[in-house]
Design an enzyme around this catalytic site. Structure first.
Site, PDB file in Angstrom:
ATOM      1  CG  ASP A   1      -5.651  -3.548  -0.947  1.00  0.00           C
ATOM      2  OD1 ASP A   1      -5.358  -3.045   0.194  1.00  0.00           O
ATOM      3  OD2 ASP A   1      -6.061  -5.055  -0.976  1.00  0.00           O
TER       4      ASP A   1
ATOM      5  CE  LYS B   1      -9.312   3.309   8.408  1.00  0.00           C
ATOM      6  NZ  LYS B   1     -10.139   2.494   8.491  1.00  0.00           N
TER       7      LYS B   1
ATOM      8  NE  ARG C   1      -2.280  -3.557  -3.431  1.00  0.00           N
ATOM      9  CZ  ARG C   1      -2.554  -3.633  -2.744  1.00  0.00           C
ATOM     10  NH1 ARG C   1      -2.529  -2.081  -1.406  1.00  0.00           N
ATOM     11  NH2 ARG C   1      -2.421  -4.440  -1.620  1.00  0.00           N
TER      12      ARG C   1
ATOM     13  CG  PHE D   1     -12.306  -0.397   4.250  1.00  0.00           C
ATOM     14  CD1 PHE D   1     -11.565  -1.161   5.477  1.00  0.00           C
ATOM     15  CD2 PHE D   1     -12.183  -0.704   2.465  1.00  0.00           C
ATOM     16  CE1 PHE D   1     -10.563  -2.138   4.533  1.00  0.00           C
ATOM     17  CE2 PHE D   1     -10.821  -1.337   2.331  1.00  0.00           C
ATOM     18  CZ  PHE D   1      -9.684  -1.947   3.196  1.00  0.00           C
ATOM     19  CB  VAL D   2      -9.553   4.666   2.607  1.00  0.00           C
ATOM     20  CG1 VAL D   2     -11.308   5.772   3.174  1.00  0.00           C
ATOM     21  CG2 VAL D   2      -9.003   4.842   3.405  1.00  0.00           C
TER      22      VAL D   2
ATOM     23  CD  GLU E   1       1.715   1.193   7.029  1.00  0.00           C
ATOM     24  OE1 GLU E   1       1.434   1.253   6.308  1.00  0.00           O
ATOM     25  OE2 GLU E   1       1.009  -0.762   7.130  1.00  0.00           O
ATOM     26  CG  ASP E   2      -1.344   1.875   3.650  1.00  0.00           C
ATOM     27  OD1 ASP E   2      -1.420   1.580   5.090  1.00  0.00           O
ATOM     28  OD2 ASP E   2      -1.880   0.696   2.738  1.00  0.00           O
TER      29      ASP E   2
ATOM     30  CG  ASP F   1      -7.274   0.076  10.764  1.00  0.00           C
ATOM     31  OD1 ASP F   1      -8.221   1.237  10.575  1.00  0.00           O
ATOM     32  OD2 ASP F   1      -8.038  -0.442  10.679  1.00  0.00           O
TER      33      ASP F   1
ATOM     34  N   GLY G   1       0.492  -1.431  -0.096  1.00  0.00           N
ATOM     35  CA  GLY G   1      -0.400  -0.020  -0.187  1.00  0.00           C
ATOM     36  C   GLY G   1       0.845   1.749   0.169  1.00  0.00           C
TER      37      GLY G   1
HETATM   38  P1  IMP Z   1      -3.452  -1.682  11.728  1.00  0.00           P
HETATM   39  O1  IMP Z   1      -2.440  -3.072  11.977  1.00  0.00           O
HETATM   40  O2  IMP Z   1      -4.733  -1.944  12.214  1.00  0.00           O
HETATM   41  O3  IMP Z   1      -3.453  -0.643  11.746  1.00  0.00           O
HETATM   42  O4  IMP Z   1      -3.746  -1.734   9.580  1.00  0.00           O
HETATM   43  C1  IMP Z   1      -2.535  -1.644   9.046  1.00  0.00           C
HETATM   44  C2  IMP Z   1      -2.735  -2.377   7.553  1.00  0.00           C
HETATM   45  O5  IMP Z   1      -4.657  -2.060   7.439  1.00  0.00           O
HETATM   46  C3  IMP Z   1      -2.979  -0.959   6.576  1.00  0.00           C
HETATM   47  O6  IMP Z   1      -1.090  -0.984   6.039  1.00  0.00           O
HETATM   48  C4  IMP Z   1      -3.452  -1.258   5.437  1.00  0.00           C
HETATM   49  O7  IMP Z   1      -3.108  -1.902   4.628  1.00  0.00           O
HETATM   50  C5  IMP Z   1      -4.949  -2.168   5.995  1.00  0.00           C
HETATM   51  N1  IMP Z   1      -6.217  -0.266   6.587  1.00  0.00           N
HETATM   52  C6  IMP Z   1      -5.808   0.102   7.523  1.00  0.00           C
HETATM   53  N2  IMP Z   1      -7.993   0.327   7.402  1.00  0.00           N
HETATM   54  C7  IMP Z   1      -7.066   0.356   5.484  1.00  0.00           C
HETATM   55  C8  IMP Z   1      -8.174   1.265   5.155  1.00  0.00           C
HETATM   56  O8  IMP Z   1      -9.657   1.481   5.402  1.00  0.00           O
HETATM   57  N3  IMP Z   1      -8.338   0.296   3.442  1.00  0.00           N
HETATM   58  C9  IMP Z   1      -7.190   0.042   2.723  1.00  0.00           C
HETATM   59  N4  IMP Z   1      -6.351  -0.923   3.954  1.00  0.00           N
HETATM   60  C10 IMP Z   1      -6.571  -0.223   5.866  1.00  0.00           C
HETATM   61 MG    MG Z   2      -3.095  -3.472   2.467  1.00  0.00          MG
END
Ligand code: IMP
Ligand code: MG
Length: 201
Positions: free
Chosen positions: A184, A156, A190, A177-178, A124-125, A128, A69
């Protein structure tokens, strides 16, 4: 000169509502409201690149992109960094559902080189729950970098499960969710030049 120019392909941006096409719904989601436009992305990415260039002047900056991402964000960001900079990549898989990570992370691809005494900036993208980044910070932190910081395009805050400090953040977005600009849903979307909410079908 004009002869050569005429043979170049015309590049036009996809229309937001048509970019997904009818097949988008087949994987369980269609592209909805645009939350961050392509113009706002470019402006903010430039600001972040300029801030990073100032903050890391005279240091050995290494950007660590988290596949897949962050690739799109990272490649734009790097072009706005005007100090010497290197890049490496990691790929991780987080166990969990399609849209929720569990915090149990597996390394699919590790860095090519050691990061000891390097100034490492994880790119990082999106942050979350924060669980993926928490794992990466612990894992890379144990390799003795000189500094270790995070640059995330999106965050977020409403979804956060762990306390996490990102030195650079592009945009705060609501709990949706984006997709787009690298993000993606089931590997789709993407390539969108903007960030949009996914409408579940
Ligand atoms: P976390 O471990 O919950 O912080 O998730 C991080 C990863 O989940 C990111 O690097 C994304 O790949 C994916 N992710 C989290 N939220 C989204 C979203 O809204 N859209 C797409 N991918 C997401
Ligand atoms: Mg991902």
């Amino acid at each position: 000169m004009t002869e050569t120019r005429r043979t170049l392909p015309r590049v036009t941006a996809p229309a937001p509502t048509q970019a997904d096409g009818a097949s988008g719904a087949a994987v369980g989601g269609a592209v909805g409201e645009v939350l961050v436009s392509a113009e706002d992305l470019q402006r903010r990415v430039r600001e972040l690149g300029e801030a990073i260039s100032r903050d890391y002047a005279g240091r050995r900056l290494l950007l660590v992109g988290v596949l897949k991402g962050a690739v799109f964000f990272l490649s734009d960001l790097m072009r706005f960094i005007d100090i010497p900079v290197e890049v490496d990549f990691m790929a991780v898989a987080s166990y969990g559902s399609a849209t929720d990570s569990s915090g149990v992370v597996r390394i699919l691809k590790d860095l090519d080189a050691a990061i000891e005494e390097r100034d490492v900036l994880i790119v990082e993208d999106i942050v979350d729950s924060g669980l993926t980044l928490q794992y990466l910070l612990r894992n890379l932190g144990s390799r003795n970098p000189r500094t270790l910081e995070v640059c995330a395009l999106l965050t977020k805050p409403a979804r956060r499960k762990v306390e996490l400090q990102a030195k650079y953040v592009g945009f705060e977005i609501p709990d949706k969710f984006v997709v787009g600009y690298g993000l993606d849903y089931a590997e789709r979307h993407r390539n969108l030049p903007f960030v949009a909410a996914l409408e579940r079908g």
